[in-house]
Write a protein that holds these residues in place. Sequence first.
Motif, PDB file in Angstrom:
ATOM      1  N   VAL A 263       0.836  -1.200   0.000  1.00  0.00           N
ATOM      2  CA  VAL A 263       0.000   0.000   0.000  1.00  0.00           C
ATOM      3  C   VAL A 263       0.872   1.252   0.000  1.00  0.00           C
ATOM      4  N   CYS A 264       1.916   1.249   0.809  1.00  0.00           N
ATOM      5  CA  CYS A 264       2.826   2.402   0.850  1.00  0.00           C
ATOM      6  C   CYS A 264       3.531   2.602  -0.490  1.00  0.00           C
ATOM      7  N   ARG A 265       3.855   1.516  -1.161  1.00  0.00           N
ATOM      8  CA  ARG A 265       4.635   1.579  -2.402  1.00  0.00           C
ATOM      9  C   ARG A 265       3.785   1.890  -3.619  1.00  0.00           C
ATOM     10  N   LEU A 266       2.558   1.357  -3.664  1.00  0.00           N
ATOM     11  CA  LEU A 266       1.760   1.418  -4.881  1.00  0.00           C
ATOM     12  C   LEU A 266       0.590   2.404  -4.829  1.00  0.00           C
ATOM     13  N   SER A 267       0.211   2.859  -3.632  1.00  0.00           N
ATOM     14  CA  SER A 267      -0.907   3.804  -3.464  1.00  0.00           C
ATOM     15  C   SER A 267      -2.148   3.379  -4.251  1.00  0.00           C
ATOM     16  N   PRO A 268      -2.724   2.226  -3.910  1.00  0.00           N
ATOM     17  CA  PRO A 268      -3.918   1.763  -4.642  1.00  0.00           C
ATOM     18  C   PRO A 268      -5.139   2.620  -4.304  1.00  0.00           C
ATOM     19  N   ASP A 269      -6.182   2.459  -5.114  1.00  0.00           N
ATOM     20  CA  ASP A 269      -7.456   3.098  -4.793  1.00  0.00           C
ATOM     21  C   ASP A 269      -8.256   2.273  -3.795  1.00  0.00           C
ATOM     22  N   LEU A 270      -8.061   0.958  -3.837  1.00  0.00           N
ATOM     23  CA  LEU A 270      -8.880   0.059  -3.029  1.00  0.00           C
ATOM     24  C   LEU A 270      -8.049  -1.132  -2.567  1.00  0.00           C
ATOM     25  N   VAL A 271      -8.256  -1.530  -1.306  1.00  0.00           N
ATOM     26  CA  VAL A 271      -7.676  -2.758  -0.769  1.00  0.00           C
ATOM     27  C   VAL A 271      -8.823  -3.663  -0.333  1.00  0.00           C
ATOM     28  N   VAL A 272      -8.805  -4.895  -0.795  1.00  0.00           N
ATOM     29  CA  VAL A 272      -9.731  -5.919  -0.298  1.00  0.00           C
ATOM     30  C   VAL A 272      -8.890  -6.938   0.456  1.00  0.00           C
ATOM     31  N   THR A 273      -9.138  -7.075   1.746  1.00  0.00           N
ATOM     32  CA  THR A 273      -8.266  -7.893   2.578  1.00  0.00           C
ATOM     33  C   THR A 273      -9.040  -8.694   3.622  1.00  0.00           C
ATOM     34  N   ASP A 274      -8.483  -9.831   3.968  1.00  0.00           N
ATOM     35  CA  ASP A 274      -8.982 -10.590   5.113  1.00  0.00           C
ATOM     36  C   ASP A 274      -8.500  -9.892   6.384  1.00  0.00           C
ATOM     37  N   ILE A 275      -9.076 -10.237   7.520  1.00  0.00           N
ATOM     38  CA  ILE A 275      -8.596  -9.721   8.801  1.00  0.00           C
ATOM     39  C   ILE A 275      -7.479 -10.617   9.324  1.00  0.00           C
ATOM     40  N   ASN A 276      -7.722 -11.912   9.384  1.00  0.00           N
ATOM     41  CA  ASN A 276      -6.710 -12.842   9.893  1.00  0.00           C
ATOM     42  C   ASN A 276      -5.717 -13.203   8.795  1.00  0.00           C
ATOM     43  N   MET A 277      -4.447 -12.843   9.006  1.00  0.00           N
ATOM     44  CA  MET A 277      -3.382 -13.191   8.076  1.00  0.00           C
ATOM     45  C   MET A 277      -2.092 -13.396   8.857  1.00  0.00           C
TER      46      MET A 277
END
Length: 215
Positions: free
Chosen positions: A53-67
């Motif tokens: 996220v810091c490197r690519l500056s996306p518009d949207l992140v879809v993520t699980d909570i547990n990783m």
Amino acid sequence: MHSYSATAPRGIRPRLIIADDHRMVAEGIQRILGDDFELLEIESDGNALFEAVCRLSPDLVVTDINMPGTNGLDVLKRLRQQGDRTVFVFLTMHAEPALAASAMRAGASAYVLKNAAGEDLLTAAHQVLAGGTYVTPSLGAHFISSRIQDLQQFTVKQREVLRLVGCGMRSKQIADELKLSVRTVEAHKYVMMQILGVHSTMELVRRSEELGLLL
């Protein structure tokens, strides 16, 4: 941060990062969103997600909570602490309303259950990029109940400030109306934004309207 507009020219797709430690789940998300979003990367742990996220500056992140490593919720909190406002959608198997409320309070824009993915996820993705929020409907009533419990933390004065904010009054006008200092009005607004998990006056008004507080 790369900006996205719902009125952007055709062919310009919002940029997406997916994070899930199960590759098949991540590929399933890609199939659901692939036509409408430009996939930048798929990550399998929280530390890699934070760096991406810091490197690519996306518009949207879809993520699980547990990783593995850092969980998705902690990644979001770290990013918000450093001023990053990337839009986060949590896609998770956890159907606890309290966890949904915690995620939204931390700055997430959507909380979608994996067993309700598909159209639910696509709807959520577009809704949050248009400035809205989304919680899987089956969690909705319980989520609102959790929020109302949070609102019991509001003082009488904060509720008065909220009512006037909802009427479109600026802090100086509210201060004059309630015979407070502008600094005190701003302090009340800040506390309410923290409780509701929002980051601006506009979001405070919108979230309060969603909760039926400004009817």
